[in-house]
Design an enzyme around this catalytic site. Structure first.
Site, PDB file in Angstrom:
ATOM      1  CG  ASP A  99      28.892  -5.497  16.380  1.00  0.00           C
ATOM      2  OD1 ASP A  99      28.412  -4.416  16.794  1.00  0.00           O
ATOM      3  OD2 ASP A  99      29.701  -5.550  15.439  1.00  0.00           O
TER       4      ASP A  99
ATOM      5  CE1 TYR B 190      12.782  -9.367  12.309  1.00  0.00           C
ATOM      6  CE2 TYR B 190      11.453  -9.421  14.283  1.00  0.00           C
ATOM      7  CZ  TYR B 190      12.602  -9.773  13.606  1.00  0.00           C
ATOM      8  OH  TYR B 190      13.558 -10.527  14.236  1.00  0.00           O
TER       9      TYR B 190
ATOM     10  CG  ASP C 253      13.041 -11.409  17.769  1.00  0.00           C
ATOM     11  OD1 ASP C 253      12.790 -11.958  18.857  1.00  0.00           O
ATOM     12  OD2 ASP C 253      12.789 -11.936  16.668  1.00  0.00           O
TER      13      ASP C 253
ATOM     14  CG  ASP D 239      14.912 -14.996  22.564  1.00  0.00           C
ATOM     15  OD1 ASP D 239      13.907 -14.335  22.916  1.00  0.00           O
ATOM     16  OD2 ASP D 239      14.828 -16.068  21.936  1.00  0.00           O
TER      17      ASP D 239
ATOM     18  CE  LYS E 241      27.235  -4.005  12.460  1.00  0.00           C
ATOM     19  NZ  LYS E 241      28.306  -4.521  13.307  1.00  0.00           N
TER      20      LYS E 241
HETATM   21 MG    MG Z   1      11.627 -13.902  19.967  1.00  0.00          MG
END
Ligand code: MG
Ligand code: NAI
Length: 381
Positions: free
Chosen positions: A243, A135, A267, A271, A208
Site C-alpha cells: 500500500d 494466481y 500485476d 499497471d 504485505k
Molecule cells: Mg495486468
C-alpha cells in the site's frame, strides 16, 4: 539465425506486432542477424472457428524456438478469461517463465503525468514473480450449507481437503495463495543479478507481510537471506508494504532502481508503472525463463476500442522486440532500438494519438526504422 514464434493475437495485437517485425527485419543486415518467423493464428478468431485456444502440438513446436513474440489477446465476442488463460497463461506456465520483467522507463519529451517529475524520475525495473502467489488457481465457490472441496496443486504434490459447513443462506468463495521457498529464491536472485547487470545499486522488495504474514513472511525471509549474501553486499535493500509502495510510485518514483514483488501485487503495480511511464502504449514486458524459452509482449491488451483504426502506439511492441534481442544476447541491436525510440520521441514530430500526436501505427514504426538506419555508432561491422 533465430527461430521466433510470432503470436499477433487479437485487436491491436497484429497492428503493433507488424511494426515490431518491421523493426527486427530492418536490423537484420546492419547487425548480421537472421530471423525465421513462424506465425501462429491463435486468438479469438481461431478459437471461434476451431474451439481451440492453443494446442499441445503448437507448444511442442515452440520448444524448438529461440523465443516467442506476442501481441495481445482478448476479444469482446469471447467470455473473459478463456483466451487469456488458454493462450497467455498457458504459455507462461508451460515454459516456466517465472520472471515477469517490466521496465518502468520513461523517455525524454514525454509528459510524465506526475506534475514536477520528469522522465529521469521514472527509470526502474519491476521483477514480478510470474508463477505462484494467488494466481496458482487454487480456489472455489460454494453455496451449499455442507460442501467438500478437494484442491490439488500438482507441482508440489499438495492436496487440500476442505470441509465446509455454513449457516443458511450463506455463500462463500476463497482463493489460496501459495509461495514456495524455491519460487521466491529464484525470482529474488534474478532481481539481484539484474541490478548488477544494469548497474543499479538498490533492490526494493514489496509485500504485505504485516497482514499476510505466512505467505509474505516466507518471501521476506528469503529476501533477507539473499540480501545478506556476500556477493550482494554492494547493493542496498529496502522492504516496503504494497500500500505504501502504491503511494511511493506516484510520490517519489526516483527512489526505485529494481523492484522484486510477488505475482498479484506485481500485476497491479506494473499497471500503475505503465501509467507513470507516460502511456500504456509504450510499456513492454518479458516473460522470462532464464534457462528456457521466453516470451516478449507489449503489456497492453487488444484495445478493441481503437482496433482497426491504425492509431495504436507500436512502441510497446517494438520495445518488447528490443527486450527479446537483449535476451538473445544481441545487446547492440537492442540498445539501438532504445536509442532510436528515445531520439524520435525527443524530437517529438512523430507521435501516436495516445502521446498527443497524429501519427499512425505504421508511421510511428517507419520513423523508428528511419532513425535506426541513421544510427551506426555502435555496430559490430
Ligand atoms: Mg495486468
Ligand atoms: P487494453 O490494454 O486493451 O486497453 C486499455 C486502454 O489503453 C484502452 O483505452 C486502449 O485504447 C488503450 N491502449 C491499449 N493499447 C494501446 C496502444 N498500443 N496505443 C494506444 N492506446 C492503447 O485493456 P482492456 O481494455 O482492459 O482489455 C481489452 C482486452 O484485452 C480484454 O479482452 C483483456 O482481457 C485483454 N488483455 C490482454 C492482455 C494481453 O494479451 N497481454 C493484457 C491486458 C488485457
Amino acid at each position: 539465425m533465430y527461430k521466433i514464434a510470432v503470436i499477433p493475437g487479437d485487436g491491436v495485437g497484429p497492428e503493433v506486432v507488424n511494426e515490431g517485425i518491421k523493426v527486427l527485419d530492418a536490423l537484420v543486415e546492419p547487425y548480421s542477424m537472421d530471423f525465421d518467423f513462424t506465425y501462429y493464428p491463435n486468438g479469438a478468431e481461431h478459437y471461434l472457428k476451431t474451439g481451440e485456444t492453443l494446442s499441445r502440438e503448437q507448444l511442442d513446436e515452440m520448444e524448438e524456438m529461440s523465443a516467442i513474440y506476442f501481441g495481445a489477446i482478448g476479444d469482446p465476442r469471447v467470455k473473459p478469461g478463456i483466451l487469456e488463460k488458454g493462450v497467455l497463461l498457458r504459455i507462461r506456465s508451460h515454459f516456466d517463465q517465472y520472471v515477469n520483467l517490466r521496465p518502468i522507463i520513461s523517455f525524454p519529451g514525454l509528459i510524465c503525468p506526475l506534475r514536477d517529475k520528469t522522465f529521469e524520475d521514472v527509470q526502474f525495473y519491476v521483477v514480478r514473480e510470474n508463477t505462484e502467489d494467488f494466481y496458482v488457481g487454487l480456489g472455489a465457490r460454494t453455496d451449499k450449507k455442507k460442501d467438500e472441496h478437494k484442491l490439488r496443486f500438482k507441482k508440489y504434490n499438495i492436496k487440500f481437503d476442505i470441509e465446509i459447513e455454513l449457516d443458511d443462506e450463506k455463500e462463500i468463495a476463497y482463493q489460496i495463495g501459495l509461495i514456495s521457498r524455491e519460487g521466491a529464491e529464484r525470482i529474488i536472485r534474478y532481481a539481484f543479478e539484474l541490478a548488477k547487470k544494469k548497474n543499479r545499486k538498490k533492490v526494493t522488495s514489496i509485500d504485505k507481510a504485516n497482514v499476510m504474514s505466512d505467505i509474505y513472511g516466507l518471501w521476506r525471509e528469503v529476501f533477507d537471506e539473499i540480501a545478506s549474501e556476500k556477493e550482494n553486499s554492494g547493493i542496498s535493500t529496502e522492504r516496503q508494504f504494497v500500500d505504501n509502495a502504491a503511494m511511493q510510485f506516484v510520490k517519489d518514483p526516483k527512489q526505485y532502481e529494481v523492484i522484486v514483488v510477488p505475482n498479484m501485487f506485481g500485476d497491479i503495480l506494473t499497471d500503475l508503472g505503465a501509467s507513470i511511464q507516460g502511456s500504456i502504449g509504450i510499456a513492454s514486458g518479458g516473460n522470462i525463463n532464464p534457462d528456457g524459452i521466453s516470451m516478449f509482449e507489449p503489456i497492453h491488451g487488444s484495445a478493441p476500442d481503437i482496433a482497426g483504426k491504425g492509431i495504436a502506439n507500436p512502441l510497446g511492441a517494438i520495445l518488447a522486440a528490443g527486450m527479446m534481442l537483449e535476451e538473445l544476447n544481441e545487446c547492440k541491436a537492442s540498445n539501438a532500438i532504445q536509442r532510436a525510440i528515445k531520439n524520435v520521441l525527443f524530437e517529438g514530430k512523430v507521435r501516436t494519438p495516445d502521446l498527443g500526436g497524429r501519427a499512425s501505427t505504421g508511421g510511428m514504426g517507419d520513423a523508428i526504422i528511419k532513425e535506426l538506419m541513421k544510427d551506426d555508432e555502435d555496430r559490430d561491422i
